[in-house]
Design a protein around this motif. Structure first.
Motif, PDB file in Angstrom:
ATOM      1  N   PRO A 116      51.155  -5.102  -0.147  1.00 42.85           N
ATOM      2  CA  PRO A 116      50.138  -6.116   0.146  1.00 42.85           C
ATOM      3  C   PRO A 116      48.738  -5.511   0.009  1.00 42.85           C
ATOM      4  N   PRO A 117      47.745  -6.277  -0.448  1.00 46.99           N
ATOM      5  CA  PRO A 117      47.803  -7.721  -0.728  1.00 46.99           C
ATOM      6  C   PRO A 117      48.188  -8.074  -2.161  1.00 46.99           C
ATOM      7  N   HIS A 118      48.445  -7.052  -3.020  1.00 49.79           N
ATOM      8  CA  HIS A 118      48.696  -7.335  -4.436  1.00 49.79           C
ATOM      9  C   HIS A 118      50.161  -7.606  -4.744  1.00 49.79           C
ATOM     10  N   LEU A 119      51.069  -7.310  -3.804  1.00 51.21           N
ATOM     11  CA  LEU A 119      52.505  -7.414  -4.067  1.00 51.21           C
ATOM     12  C   LEU A 119      52.903  -8.806  -4.542  1.00 51.21           C
ATOM     13  N   LYS A 120      52.463  -9.833  -3.831  1.00 54.98           N
ATOM     14  CA  LYS A 120      52.896 -11.193  -4.177  1.00 54.98           C
ATOM     15  C   LYS A 120      52.389 -11.614  -5.553  1.00 54.98           C
ATOM     16  N   TYR A 121      51.193 -11.164  -5.916  1.00 52.25           N
ATOM     17  CA  TYR A 121      50.654 -11.517  -7.232  1.00 52.25           C
ATOM     18  C   TYR A 121      51.400 -10.779  -8.347  1.00 52.25           C
ATOM     19  N   SER A 122      51.729  -9.509  -8.118  1.00 46.92           N
ATOM     20  CA  SER A 122      52.446  -8.727  -9.129  1.00 46.92           C
ATOM     21  C   SER A 122      53.832  -9.300  -9.380  1.00 46.92           C
ATOM     22  N   LEU A 123      54.561  -9.597  -8.300  1.00 54.70           N
ATOM     23  CA  LEU A 123      55.916 -10.128  -8.452  1.00 54.70           C
ATOM     24  C   LEU A 123      55.898 -11.520  -9.069  1.00 54.70           C
ATOM     25  N   ALA A 124      55.004 -12.374  -8.571  1.00 55.50           N
ATOM     26  CA  ALA A 124      54.943 -13.744  -9.087  1.00 55.50           C
ATOM     27  C   ALA A 124      54.567 -13.760 -10.563  1.00 55.50           C
ATOM     28  N   SER A 125      53.544 -12.994 -10.936  1.00 57.17           N
ATOM     29  CA  SER A 125      53.097 -12.996 -12.331  1.00 57.17           C
ATOM     30  C   SER A 125      54.143 -12.373 -13.249  1.00 57.17           C
ATOM     31  N   GLY A 126      54.872 -11.354 -12.760  1.00 58.33           N
ATOM     32  CA  GLY A 126      55.929 -10.748 -13.570  1.00 58.33           C
ATOM     33  C   GLY A 126      57.050 -11.725 -13.868  1.00 58.33           C
ATOM     34  N   VAL A 127      57.494 -12.453 -12.834  1.00 62.43           N
ATOM     35  CA  VAL A 127      58.555 -13.449 -13.033  1.00 62.43           C
ATOM     36  C   VAL A 127      58.057 -14.583 -13.930  1.00 62.43           C
ATOM     37  N   MET A 128      56.818 -15.026 -13.702  1.00 62.65           N
ATOM     38  CA  MET A 128      56.255 -16.106 -14.522  1.00 62.65           C
ATOM     39  C   MET A 128      56.140 -15.690 -15.985  1.00 62.65           C
ATOM     40  N   GLN A 129      55.643 -14.469 -16.219  1.00 66.72           N
ATOM     41  CA  GLN A 129      55.488 -14.010 -17.598  1.00 66.72           C
ATOM     42  C   GLN A 129      56.845 -13.855 -18.275  1.00 66.72           C
ATOM     43  N   GLY A 130      57.829 -13.334 -17.534  1.00 67.89           N
ATOM     44  CA  GLY A 130      59.176 -13.242 -18.090  1.00 67.89           C
ATOM     45  C   GLY A 130      59.738 -14.608 -18.426  1.00 67.89           C
ATOM     46  N   GLY A 131      59.449 -15.597 -17.573  1.00 69.47           N
ATOM     47  CA  GLY A 131      59.947 -16.950 -17.800  1.00 69.47           C
ATOM     48  C   GLY A 131      59.336 -17.622 -19.010  1.00 69.47           C
ATOM     49  N   VAL A 132      58.012 -17.499 -19.169  1.00 74.49           N
ATOM     50  CA  VAL A 132      57.370 -18.170 -20.306  1.00 74.49           C
ATOM     51  C   VAL A 132      57.671 -17.445 -21.615  1.00 74.49           C
ATOM     52  N   PHE A 133      57.796 -16.111 -21.573  1.00 74.87           N
ATOM     53  CA  PHE A 133      58.182 -15.367 -22.773  1.00 74.87           C
ATOM     54  C   PHE A 133      59.610 -15.714 -23.194  1.00 74.87           C
ATOM     55  N   ALA A 134      60.495 -15.936 -22.211  1.00 70.64           N
ATOM     56  CA  ALA A 134      61.887 -16.262 -22.522  1.00 70.64           C
ATOM     57  C   ALA A 134      61.978 -17.505 -23.395  1.00 70.64           C
ATOM     58  N   VAL A 135      61.074 -18.465 -23.156  1.00 68.90           N
ATOM     59  CA  VAL A 135      61.074 -19.695 -23.944  1.00 68.90           C
ATOM     60  C   VAL A 135      60.243 -19.533 -25.212  1.00 68.90           C
ATOM     61  N   SER A 136      58.984 -19.083 -25.056  1.00 68.56           N
ATOM     62  CA  SER A 136      58.058 -19.070 -26.190  1.00 68.56           C
ATOM     63  C   SER A 136      58.452 -18.065 -27.267  1.00 68.56           C
ATOM     64  N   SER A 137      59.060 -16.934 -26.879  1.00 70.64           N
ATOM     65  CA  SER A 137      59.464 -15.928 -27.868  1.00 70.64           C
ATOM     66  C   SER A 137      60.972 -15.890 -28.066  1.00 70.64           C
ATOM     67  N   GLY A 138      61.728 -15.921 -26.957  1.00 67.21           N
ATOM     68  CA  GLY A 138      63.184 -15.817 -27.059  1.00 67.21           C
ATOM     69  C   GLY A 138      63.808 -16.966 -27.825  1.00 67.21           C
ATOM     70  N   VAL A 139      63.451 -18.195 -27.457  1.00 61.68           N
ATOM     71  CA  VAL A 139      63.998 -19.369 -28.146  1.00 61.68           C
ATOM     72  C   VAL A 139      63.399 -19.498 -29.544  1.00 61.68           C
TER      73      VAL A 139
END
Length: 507
Positions: free
Chosen positions: A294-317
């Protein structure tokens, strides 16, 4: 009574008085927005153009290089992944270097080395030589692909930062348009030029041409200063003021001595670590560890999961998009209206036939489909630039996730090919746009001395998401197409929920 002289400038009124101990963001606002910022958009945009062209280039040259390098399916798989592995595996190292040694030097050196590797790969005659050089190229473009967001964002004041980031990101769309356009015009040509005893054919010339933007960007960075925010947070207050004066002069046309800020807040000097860079391993850990408490933990985890999610669609698919469209085309030719999943399930596996190696055996549809995706990126980046100031990054991201998730669900029901094509374009481009949105949120909220590492970590998480997605999506579509599309929709809804971790008024 002394009279104060007022200078009309944009939305600000700046007096002839000099302000002392000014916060950095406030001082940056006094530089305004003008020619200097536009030049940065062009140079940093050229960097994004170059690194994205390098990342996607191999996919276009494989059919042409098949005979020249004697490629089989296994070798093609290696060439497709080597550049991406180089990018994913080394991004954090570049983040550490940019936070400790400076943004400018890392950008300049890595772009030059990427150019050298790309040129060498264009001339190397063997498969393994080409693969190794493409891996090295991936290592060197890993840094600029993430650090350029931090460097660029640290020159922009809070009022224009989001809009400027959107304009810079337009160059990603231009790369996605011009890369297949160049390939379409050049790769089918039977060129054979003899240079240094090596035959330079169409695909090798293609690789040479796409390396040029990185060289041009590197030359431009040599002329540019270090990020003023980086200088400020490393205790170089006078150097930071000099850069701000330079920006002010170019933007306003006024002499540097009329810049209204005389000195910056020196409280930052208390945060400068005198032992920094003395122990590389401890220093490297010191860049990563604060991001996961804290205080950066929640932002690092959230942004990492979000970036992985959008890359999974925009690049993976995206990697499977041409194959899906080809199978839909077979159904369209048979005049039978079917959904995407019905079209995919109707394709029966057939025995592979031995095909004689034919140089430049490339289907035009591959280029056309990718140009359409690039144009869609261009349109949506422009939309982002116009709406972000009143809609906000958080709301814009949420809207993109909702529209993309709905598009994925609708693919299970629609049978009209044009509508299916539109939905694919939407669900592939909107998550791709959000890659830059997530990076901007991190630049805005993470302290400067950790920002480069933070963006690199987030981009690494995104690329891992892309690798995993592209590896499993083909098998999943064969297993259960409907469930696959719905799972990707759920993935985007999770990203939508995580955006609420960030403050409502970021940037």
């Amino acid at each position: 009574m002394s009279e104060k002289h007022l200078y009309s400038y944009d939305e600000f009124k700046i007096t002839a008085e000099k302000f002392k101990n000014v916060e950095f963001e406030e001082a940056l606002e006094h530089t305004g927005f003008g020619k200097y910022n536009l030049a940065l958009i062009l140079i940093c945009g050229l960097t994004l153009y170059g690194v994205n062209s390098e990342a996607y280039a191999v996919g276009y040259v494989l059919p042409s290089a098949e005979c020249d390098l004697e490629l089989d399916t296994y070798m093609k798989g290696i060439l497709t992944s080597t550049n991406f592995i180089g990018i994913t595996g080394t991004c954090c190292i570049w983040g550490y270097l940019s936070d400790t040694k400076g943004r400018k030097s890392v950008l300049t050196i890595s772009l030059i080395l990427a150019f050298v590797c790309s040129v060498a790969a264009a001339f190397v005659p063997s498969f393994w030589g080409f693969a190794i050089l493409r891996f090295c190229n991936g290592i060197f473009i890993a840094g600029p692909s993430a650090i350029v967001y931090a460097y660029f964002g640290e020159f922009q004041n809070r009022i224009y930062r989001s809009t400027a980031m959107a304009w810079m990101s337009l160059f990603i769309a231009l790369a996605l348009i011009t890369l297949p356009g160049l390939g379409w015009s050049l790769l089918p040509q039977h060129l054979h030029l003899s240079i240094f005893g090596l035959t330079l054919n169409s695909w090798r010339l293609f690789m040479l041409l796409i390396s040029i933007p990185n060289l041009l960007a590197a030359i431009a960075f040599i002329k540019l200063p270090e990020s003023p925010k980086f200088l400020y947070h490393n205790g170089q207050l006078e150097e930071a003021i000099q850069v701000l004066r330079q920006i002010y002069t170019i933007n306003t046309g006024k002499p540097g001595d009329t810049f209204p800020v005389e000195s910056l807040d020196d409280k930052v000097l208390l945060q400068v670590d005198p032992n920094k860079n003395k122990n590389i391993l401890m220093d490297f850990w010191g860049q990563i560890a604060p991001l996961f408490v804290p205080p950066h933990l929640k932002y690092s985890l959230a942004s990492g999961v979000m970036q992985g999610g959008v890359f999974a669609v925009s690049s993976g698919v995206l990697l499977w998009y041409p194959d899906i469209i080809n199978q839909l085309s077979h159904s369209a030719n048979s005049n039978v209206s079917v959904t995407v999943c019905q079209a995919l399930s109707s394709v029966e596996e057939s025995a592979e036939e031995a095909i004689r190696c034919v140089e430049d055996n490339i289907n035009d549809q591959v280029f056309i489909q990718n140009i359409i995706i690039g144009v869609a990126y261009l349109v949506f980046y422009v939309v982002w630039g116009f709406v972000v100031n009143f809609l906000g990054n958080r709301n814009f991201f949420g809207l993109c996730m909702i529209v993309s998730a709905v598009s994925l669900v609708l693919l299970n029901f629609l049978t009209h090919k044009v509508l299916i094509d539109v939905l694919f374009v939407v669900l592939l481009t909107l998550p791709g746009i959000c890659v830059a949105v997530i990076n901007l949120l991190m630049v805005d909220i993470i302290p400067t001395h950790l920002c480069g590492m933070a963006v690199c970590l987030v981009m690494t998480a995104g690329r891992i998401g892309s690798i995993v997605s592209s590896s499993v999506v083909g098998v999943m579509l064969q297993w259960n197409c409907t469930v696959t599309f719905n799972l990707y929709a759920v993935n985007l809804i999770v990203c939508l929920l995580l955006i609420f971790v960030f403050p409502k008024h970021s940037t």
